[in-house]
Scaffold this motif. Structure first.
Motif, PDB file in Angstrom:
ATOM      1  N   GLU A   5      14.664  -1.681  -7.142  1.00 22.63           N
ATOM      2  CA  GLU A   5      13.831  -1.182  -8.180  1.00 22.63           C
ATOM      3  C   GLU A   5      12.753  -1.338  -7.954  1.00 22.63           C
ATOM      4  OE1 GLU A   5      17.180  -2.240 -11.453  1.00 22.63           O
ATOM      5  OE2 GLU A   5      15.393  -1.283 -12.113  1.00 22.63           O
ATOM      6  N   TYR A   6      12.035  -2.107  -6.838  1.00 24.75           N
ATOM      7  CA  TYR A   6      10.708  -2.238  -6.499  1.00 24.75           C
ATOM      8  C   TYR A   6      10.158  -1.447  -5.502  1.00 24.75           C
ATOM      9  CZ  TYR A   6      11.033  -6.673  -9.251  1.00 24.75           C
ATOM     10  OH  TYR A   6      11.109  -7.706 -10.090  1.00 24.75           O
ATOM     11  N   ASP A   7       9.322  -0.800  -5.513  1.00 24.91           N
ATOM     12  CA  ASP A   7       8.945   0.260  -4.618  1.00 24.91           C
ATOM     13  C   ASP A   7       7.856  -0.220  -3.477  1.00 24.91           C
ATOM     14  OD1 ASP A   7       8.138   3.225  -6.641  1.00 24.91           O
ATOM     15  OD2 ASP A   7       9.890   2.448  -5.785  1.00 24.91           O
TER      16      ASP A   7
ATOM     17  N   TRP B  82       6.491  -3.468  -1.093  1.00 21.85           N
ATOM     18  CA  TRP B  82       6.895  -4.695  -0.557  1.00 21.85           C
ATOM     19  C   TRP B  82       5.778  -5.309   0.383  1.00 21.85           C
ATOM     20  CZ3 TRP B  82      11.490  -7.381  -1.499  1.00 21.85           C
ATOM     21  CH2 TRP B  82      12.322  -6.490  -2.476  1.00 21.85           C
TER      22      TRP B  82
ATOM     23  N   TYR C 116       1.136  -3.614 -12.505  1.00 18.24           N
ATOM     24  CA  TYR C 116       2.571  -3.918 -11.709  1.00 18.24           C
ATOM     25  C   TYR C 116       3.336  -5.140 -12.207  1.00 18.24           C
ATOM     26  CZ  TYR C 116       1.008  -0.196  -8.376  1.00 18.24           C
ATOM     27  OH  TYR C 116       0.610   1.001  -7.897  1.00 18.24           O
TER      28      TYR C 116
ATOM     29  N   ALA D 163      10.413 -13.144 -10.837  1.00 14.70           N
ATOM     30  CA  ALA D 163       9.624 -12.162 -11.351  1.00 14.70           C
ATOM     31  C   ALA D 163       8.665 -12.526 -12.421  1.00 14.70           C
ATOM     32  CB  ALA D 163      10.369 -10.708 -11.491  1.00 14.70           C
TER      33      ALA D 163
ATOM     34  N   ALA E 165       7.167  -8.017  -4.083  1.00 17.54           N
ATOM     35  CA  ALA E 165       7.249  -6.850  -4.268  1.00 17.54           C
ATOM     36  C   ALA E 165       6.766  -6.435  -5.443  1.00 17.54           C
ATOM     37  CB  ALA E 165       8.967  -6.483  -4.382  1.00 17.54           C
ATOM     38  N   ALA E 166       6.409  -5.111  -5.867  1.00 20.98           N
ATOM     39  CA  ALA E 166       5.637  -4.691  -7.003  1.00 20.98           C
ATOM     40  C   ALA E 166       6.321  -3.256  -7.340  1.00 20.98           C
ATOM     41  CB  ALA E 166       4.199  -4.370  -6.559  1.00 20.98           C
ATOM     42  N   ASP E 167       6.037  -3.071  -8.455  1.00 19.93           N
ATOM     43  CA  ASP E 167       6.449  -1.886  -9.218  1.00 19.93           C
ATOM     44  C   ASP E 167       5.713  -1.378 -10.488  1.00 19.93           C
ATOM     45  OD1 ASP E 167       8.723   0.521  -8.473  1.00 19.93           O
ATOM     46  OD2 ASP E 167       8.346   0.368 -10.508  1.00 19.93           O
TER      47      ASP E 167
END
Length: 124
Positions: free
Chosen positions: A110-112, A114, A31, A49, A96-98
């Motif tokens: 754009e981050y899925d 939280w 991620y 980020a 946040a992570a994606d």
């Protein structure tokens, strides 16, 4: 993936805090992780980020040189070290992570995933 942010609190201007964000997922290393903040009455804004390996970071101009992102993939945790804090840094801070991101983006949508947010209050 579930994210749990912690480490917020009350600090005087010029002080430091380190926020942590722990992930429950076993694929944490896949991620891209981001930090955002939202002050009362304001929109959520990008803070910084960090890439999957931790080798690349980007920051908002407002925190550049004062805040540092880092991560420990063995501990499934990302950190935000905040130095030289100012009253304007007062906000609810979110991690946040994606897993799909190919770049370190500053766009919240754009981050899925939280975390719940941790409150940072900087007194003057």
């Amino acid at each position: 993936v579930q994210l749990q942010a912690s480490g917020g609190g009350l600090v005087q201007a010029g002080g430091s805090l380190r926020l942590s964000c722990a992930s429950s997922g076993r694929t944490f290393r896949t991620y891209v992780m981001g930090w955002f903040r939202q002050a009362p009455g304001k929109e959520r804004e990008f803070v910084g980020a960090i890439s999957r390996s931790g080798g690349s970071e980007v920051y908002a101009d407002s925190v550049k040189g004062r805040f540092t992102c880092s991560r420990d993939n063995a501990k499934n945790t990302v950190y935000l070290q905040m130095n030289s804090l100012k009253p304007d840094d007062t906000a609810l801070y979110y991690c946040a992570a994606d897993w799909r991101l190919r770049t370190l983006t500053s766009t919240p949508s754009e981050y899925d995933y939280w975390g719940q947010g941790t409150l940072v209050t900087v007194s003057s």
